[in-house]
Design an enzyme around this catalytic site. Structure first.
Site, PDB file in Angstrom:
ATOM      1  N   SER A  67      15.951 -13.122  -1.210  1.00  0.00           N
ATOM      2  CA  SER A  67      16.696 -11.763  -1.831  1.00  0.00           C
ATOM      3  C   SER A  67      18.021 -11.619  -1.313  1.00  0.00           C
ATOM      4  CB  SER A  67      16.061 -11.148  -2.543  1.00  0.00           C
ATOM      5  OG  SER A  67      15.427 -11.173  -3.587  1.00  0.00           O
ATOM      6  N   GLU A  87      14.195 -23.412   2.811  1.00  0.00           N
ATOM      7  CA  GLU A  87      13.374 -22.562   1.657  1.00  0.00           C
ATOM      8  C   GLU A  87      11.878 -23.568   1.588  1.00  0.00           C
ATOM      9  OE1 GLU A  87      12.753 -18.925   0.947  1.00  0.00           O
ATOM     10  OE2 GLU A  87      11.285 -20.539   0.262  1.00  0.00           O
ATOM     11  N   LYS A 103       6.152  -8.551 -11.108  1.00  0.00           N
ATOM     12  CA  LYS A 103       5.332  -7.550 -11.350  1.00  0.00           C
ATOM     13  C   LYS A 103       5.771  -6.324 -12.236  1.00  0.00           C
ATOM     14  CE  LYS A 103       6.907  -4.193  -9.955  1.00  0.00           C
ATOM     15  NZ  LYS A 103       7.168  -3.966  -8.424  1.00  0.00           N
ATOM     16  N   TYR A 151      18.802 -19.001  -9.946  1.00  0.00           N
ATOM     17  CA  TYR A 151      18.969 -19.251  -8.070  1.00  0.00           C
ATOM     18  C   TYR A 151      19.364 -20.340  -7.720  1.00  0.00           C
ATOM     19  CZ  TYR A 151      17.892 -14.661  -6.801  1.00  0.00           C
ATOM     20  OH  TYR A 151      17.592 -13.187  -6.908  1.00  0.00           O
ATOM     21  N   GLY A 228      -3.678   2.185  -0.887  1.00  0.00           N
ATOM     22  CA  GLY A 228      -2.627   3.484  -1.411  1.00  0.00           C
ATOM     23  C   GLY A 228      -1.503   3.232  -1.638  1.00  0.00           C
ATOM     24  N   ASP A 355      12.934  -8.208   4.985  1.00  0.00           N
ATOM     25  CA  ASP A 355      11.853  -7.912   5.155  1.00  0.00           C
ATOM     26  C   ASP A 355      11.006  -8.740   6.699  1.00  0.00           C
ATOM     27  OD1 ASP A 355      11.448  -7.062   2.719  1.00  0.00           O
ATOM     28  OD2 ASP A 355       9.652  -7.389   2.304  1.00  0.00           O
ATOM     29  N   ALA A 393      11.403   3.022  -5.864  1.00  0.00           N
ATOM     30  CA  ALA A 393      10.572   3.919  -7.199  1.00  0.00           C
ATOM     31  C   ALA A 393       9.501   2.666  -6.833  1.00  0.00           C
ATOM     32  CB  ALA A 393      11.218   2.857  -8.247  1.00  0.00           C
ATOM     33  N   HIS A 488      20.503  16.596 -23.325  1.00  0.00           N
ATOM     34  CA  HIS A 488      19.305  16.996 -24.641  1.00  0.00           C
ATOM     35  C   HIS A 488      19.242  16.428 -26.033  1.00  0.00           C
ATOM     36  CE1 HIS A 488      16.934  20.680 -25.268  1.00  0.00           C
ATOM     37  NE2 HIS A 488      17.389  20.039 -26.737  1.00  0.00           N
TER      38      HIS A 488
HETATM   39  P1  NDP Z   1       2.209   0.321   2.167  1.00  0.00           P
HETATM   40  O1  NDP Z   1       2.412   0.221   2.729  1.00  0.00           O
HETATM   41  O2  NDP Z   1       3.250   0.414   0.972  1.00  0.00           O
HETATM   42  O3  NDP Z   1       0.840   0.322   1.856  1.00  0.00           O
HETATM   43  C1  NDP Z   1      -0.396   0.094   2.468  1.00  0.00           C
HETATM   44  C2  NDP Z   1      -1.252   0.377   2.337  1.00  0.00           C
HETATM   45  O4  NDP Z   1      -2.747   0.559   2.574  1.00  0.00           O
HETATM   46  C3  NDP Z   1      -1.025   2.088   2.507  1.00  0.00           C
HETATM   47  O5  NDP Z   1      -1.742   2.838   1.804  1.00  0.00           O
HETATM   48  C4  NDP Z   1      -1.763   2.257   4.243  1.00  0.00           C
HETATM   49  O6  NDP Z   1      -2.937   2.942   3.903  1.00  0.00           O
HETATM   50  C5  NDP Z   1      -2.861   0.662   3.198  1.00  0.00           C
HETATM   51  N1  NDP Z   1      -3.398   0.613   4.431  1.00  0.00           N
HETATM   52  C6  NDP Z   1      -2.830  -0.409   5.863  1.00  0.00           C
HETATM   53  N2  NDP Z   1      -3.892  -0.817   6.749  1.00  0.00           N
HETATM   54  C7  NDP Z   1      -4.692  -0.623   6.186  1.00  0.00           C
HETATM   55  C8  NDP Z   1      -6.459  -0.804   6.317  1.00  0.00           C
HETATM   56  N3  NDP Z   1      -6.770  -1.973   7.928  1.00  0.00           N
HETATM   57  N4  NDP Z   1      -7.107  -0.556   6.067  1.00  0.00           N
HETATM   58  C9  NDP Z   1      -7.443   0.710   4.510  1.00  0.00           C
HETATM   59  N5  NDP Z   1      -5.831   0.825   3.954  1.00  0.00           N
HETATM   60  C10 NDP Z   1      -5.231  -0.353   5.306  1.00  0.00           C
HETATM   61  O7  NDP Z   1       2.522  -2.029   1.971  1.00  0.00           O
HETATM   62  P2  NDP Z   1       2.134  -2.563   0.366  1.00  0.00           P
HETATM   63  O8  NDP Z   1       1.321  -4.214   0.394  1.00  0.00           O
HETATM   64  O9  NDP Z   1       2.167  -1.803  -0.691  1.00  0.00           O
HETATM   65  O10 NDP Z   1       3.197  -3.025  -0.138  1.00  0.00           O
HETATM   66  C11 NDP Z   1       4.231  -3.644   1.153  1.00  0.00           C
HETATM   67  C12 NDP Z   1       5.978  -3.124   0.995  1.00  0.00           C
HETATM   68  O11 NDP Z   1       6.845  -4.035   0.302  1.00  0.00           O
HETATM   69  C13 NDP Z   1       6.191  -2.034   0.401  1.00  0.00           C
HETATM   70  O12 NDP Z   1       6.297  -1.020   2.358  1.00  0.00           O
HETATM   71  C14 NDP Z   1       7.258  -1.607  -0.334  1.00  0.00           C
HETATM   72  O13 NDP Z   1       8.093  -1.923   1.283  1.00  0.00           O
HETATM   73  C15 NDP Z   1       7.607  -3.287  -0.673  1.00  0.00           C
HETATM   74  N6  NDP Z   1       7.521  -3.393  -2.603  1.00  0.00           N
HETATM   75  C16 NDP Z   1       8.640  -2.739  -2.929  1.00  0.00           C
HETATM   76  C17 NDP Z   1       7.898  -2.297  -4.181  1.00  0.00           C
HETATM   77  C18 NDP Z   1       9.086  -1.257  -4.745  1.00  0.00           C
HETATM   78  O14 NDP Z   1      10.011  -1.473  -4.467  1.00  0.00           O
HETATM   79  N7  NDP Z   1       8.394  -1.140  -6.277  1.00  0.00           N
HETATM   80  C19 NDP Z   1       6.683  -2.640  -5.468  1.00  0.00           C
HETATM   81  C20 NDP Z   1       5.740  -3.445  -3.859  1.00  0.00           C
HETATM   82  C21 NDP Z   1       6.249  -3.592  -2.732  1.00  0.00           C
HETATM   83  P3  NDP Z   1      -2.038   4.343   5.074  1.00  0.00           P
HETATM   84  O15 NDP Z   1      -1.016   4.675   4.349  1.00  0.00           O
HETATM   85  O16 NDP Z   1      -3.090   4.821   5.383  1.00  0.00           O
HETATM   86  O17 NDP Z   1      -1.336   3.315   6.194  1.00  0.00           O
END
Ligand code: NDP
Length: 513
Positions: A67, A87, A103, A151, A228, A355, A393, A488
């Site tokens: 993007s 790319e 997704k 694209y 999470g 990113d 979101a 409403h």
């Molecule tokens: P996130 O950073 O959102 O979440 C990573 C999760 O993994 C957290 O819950 C973290 O826990 C946990 N974690 C990290 N390391 C470990 C470990 N070693 N063991 C267990 N748990 C762990 O990453 P995502 O992969 O979900 O997404 C990556 C990025 O992509 C996001 O930050 C976002 O910027 C982007 N994204 C955006 C979307 C959107 O706009 N709708 C959709 C999908 C992705 P803890 O909290 O404890 O650190």
């Protein structure tokens, strides 16, 4: 008075200014250190342009056609500069090919299951229904192919030269392409994005990431999701709604670290209500392949039997093996390219967006950073991306959307705040029988009545909060929210009809809030 710099490229760089080597420019430095450029009345463009032409194959070369890379390259090309882009995978990048778009298509598919479930309450008798994962994936793939084609067309139409190959920096002006061919560029934009990180646990090779989850041959009956964050809760929603048994493993007590605490608690409860199991303060320590699928062992000693383990523990910048450090580009501890507010790296003709810089890892942010850079470099229009008030979101089920400060962040920044919170059962579910609830929350500054944060869990959260993001960008006050007439009946009207403050929490002895 601003300080004026004119003269050669090297004189400009010597003065600490690296922008606007575009022909016929002069650079102005404000006392506050901001830079901007404007056209010189004396046109020296012809000579300078010829020099650049002779010296480099391209004015700008971009690594990564996601993007950010595509948006910045196109914007630059629209100002008449010669742009090349490389790319190694498919043009469109993470968002289009293996992220947001596919997704969201699966999320739409999952919502159909909800609609079918809700239909009887509205008098619909739905015959036996059957979901076919393979059809959804094939249709999703067709749409991704279409977008990839768009694209490709967008690049071609703006005259950006595409190299479908891996690229690596050889020196600050030279890029080596996959076939060994070398090209040169006056400036380079790094926009290579990130990749999913896998924790080092035995058997992790049996797990999948979001990349593979979007292309599974069949819908798993049981899924364990590790993490999470955004990706974990979004896939939990998809798989759960489509009929999988879903278990989320998080190492903390709540999902979605960084989001408002009320949102985190509320979403956890809603997911549990849907039948998703959330195991908190637990870690997967090993994954083993067995005759009956996979066994995920937790540090609690529990062993979960499952068909897929989806690792969603974050993403890392794609900076390995592309020559960045070798040419002097500084990376941070996490391997992200270090940039300043103008997306400048430590090498003055190399820039980075999206990113790979690990700032705010969202598609619209990458696009805005890249376009700002192109405006600055090639349109006499210095622009810095403003990271304030970026909404986001999470397309979980129900979805989450947020803009501005969380209550915790506002208090930590020493704001005295009033909190408004509303939890209700959406009207739609009164007949469907679904117990799912919606929550909305406003964080308001007591000093000047400004709304500092809007947070929501519930249907259409992203659509609603996008509008509120404009209000926050304009500095809207709670009084102005109150003066706004609601639509409403809608869920959104709740944001302009919340009147009762949440009572102040009692401060812990010796503590303050
Ligand atoms: P996130 O950073 O959102 O979440 C990573 C999760 O993994 C957290 O819950 C973290 O826990 C946990 N974690 C990290 N390391 C470990 C470990 N070693 N063991 C267990 N748990 C762990 O990453 P995502 O992969 O979900 O997404 C990556 C990025 O992509 C996001 O930050 C976002 O910027 C982007 N994204 C955006 C979307 C959107 O706009 N709708 C959709 C999908 C992705 P803890 O909290 O404890 O650190």
């Amino acid at each position: 008075m601003p300080v004026l710099y004119t003269g050669s490229d090297s004189a400009i760089q010597g003065a600490g200014v690296v922008f606007a080597r575009r022909p016929a420019m002069r650079l102005l430095k404000h006392r506050d250190g901001d830079y901007f450029s404007s056209q010189l009345s004396v046109d020296r463009s012809a000579n300078e342009g010829q020099t650049a032409m002779a010296r480099f194959d391209y004015d700008l070369f971009t690594l990564g056609a996601g993007s950010g890379g595509v948006a910045g390259s196109r914007r630059a090309a629209s100002y008449g500069v010669r742009v090349g882009i490389a790319e190694m995978s498919r043009v469109g990048g993470t968002c289009v090919i293996r992220g947001c778009i596919p997704k969201k298509l699966l999320v739409y598919g999952a919502h159909v299951a909800d609609e079918i479930g809700d239909a009887a309450g509205y008098g619909w008798e739905i015959g036996p229904s059957r979901f076919d994962w393979a059809t959804l994936i094939a249709n999703k793939d067709r749409e991704i192919d279409r977008l990839n084609g768009i694209y490709l067309g967008l690049l071609a139409n703006t005259g950006v030269t595409l190299h479908e190959t891996k690229a690596r920096l050889v020196d600050r002006h030279t890029i080596e392409l996959g076939d060994g061919k070398r090209v040169t560029a006056e400036r380079i934009m790094i926009a290579v994005g990130g990749y999913p990180v896998l924790p080092e646990i035995p058997g992790v090779e049996h797990a999948i990431t979001s990349n593979e989850a979007l292309d599974l041959k069949e819908l798993p009956k049981r899924v364990v999701i590790v993490g999470g964050g955004f990706i974990a809760v979004e896939f939990a929603g998809i798989f759960n709604a489509l009929g999988s048994e879903v278990t989320i493993i998080i190492r903390r007590d709540k999902l979605l670290r960084g989001f408002d605490e009320d949102i985190r608690s509320f979403l956890g409860a809603q997911l549990a209500e849907r039948g998703i199991t959330i195991k908190t303060e637990a870690q997967v320590t090993a994954i083993a392949k067995t005759a009956d699928g996979l066994h995920a062992t937790l540090d609690t000693g529990e062993v979960l039997r499952t068909d897929q383990v989806l690792i969603a523990t974050g993403r890392a910048p794609n900076t390995k093996g592309i020559g960045l450090e070798e040419v002097g580009v500084t990376l941070d501890r996490d391997g992200a390219v270090k940039v300043d507010e103008w997306s400048r790296t430590s090498v003055d003709n190399i820039f980075a967006v999206g990113d790979v810089t690990n700032r705010i890892n969202l598609t619209p942010v990458a696009i805005a950073e890249a376009r700002s850079l192109a405006e600055t470099l090639y349109n006499n229009n210095p622009m810095r991306f403003d990271p304030e008030g970026v909404p986001s979101a999470v397309f979980s089920m129900p979805p989450v959307a947020t803009v501005g400060m969380t209550e915790t962040a506002a208090r930590a920044a020493n704001h005295a705040v009033d909190i408004y919170r509303s939890t209700f059962r959406p009207m739609k579910h009164t007949l469907s029988g679904r117990s799912e609830k919606t929550m909305m929350k406003l964080v308001v500054s007591r000093e000047d009545d400004k709304v500092l944060g809007c947070h929501m869990v519930g249907a259409d959260a992203a659509e609603i909060v996008q509008g509120l993001a404009i209000a926050l960008k304009c500095g809207a006050t709670k009084k102005q929210f109150d003066q706004t007439v609601g639509i409403h009946p809608s869920a959104a009207e709740e944001f302009v009809t919340m009147r009762d403050k949440v009572p102040e929490p009692v401060a812990a002895p010796g503590g303050s809030r």
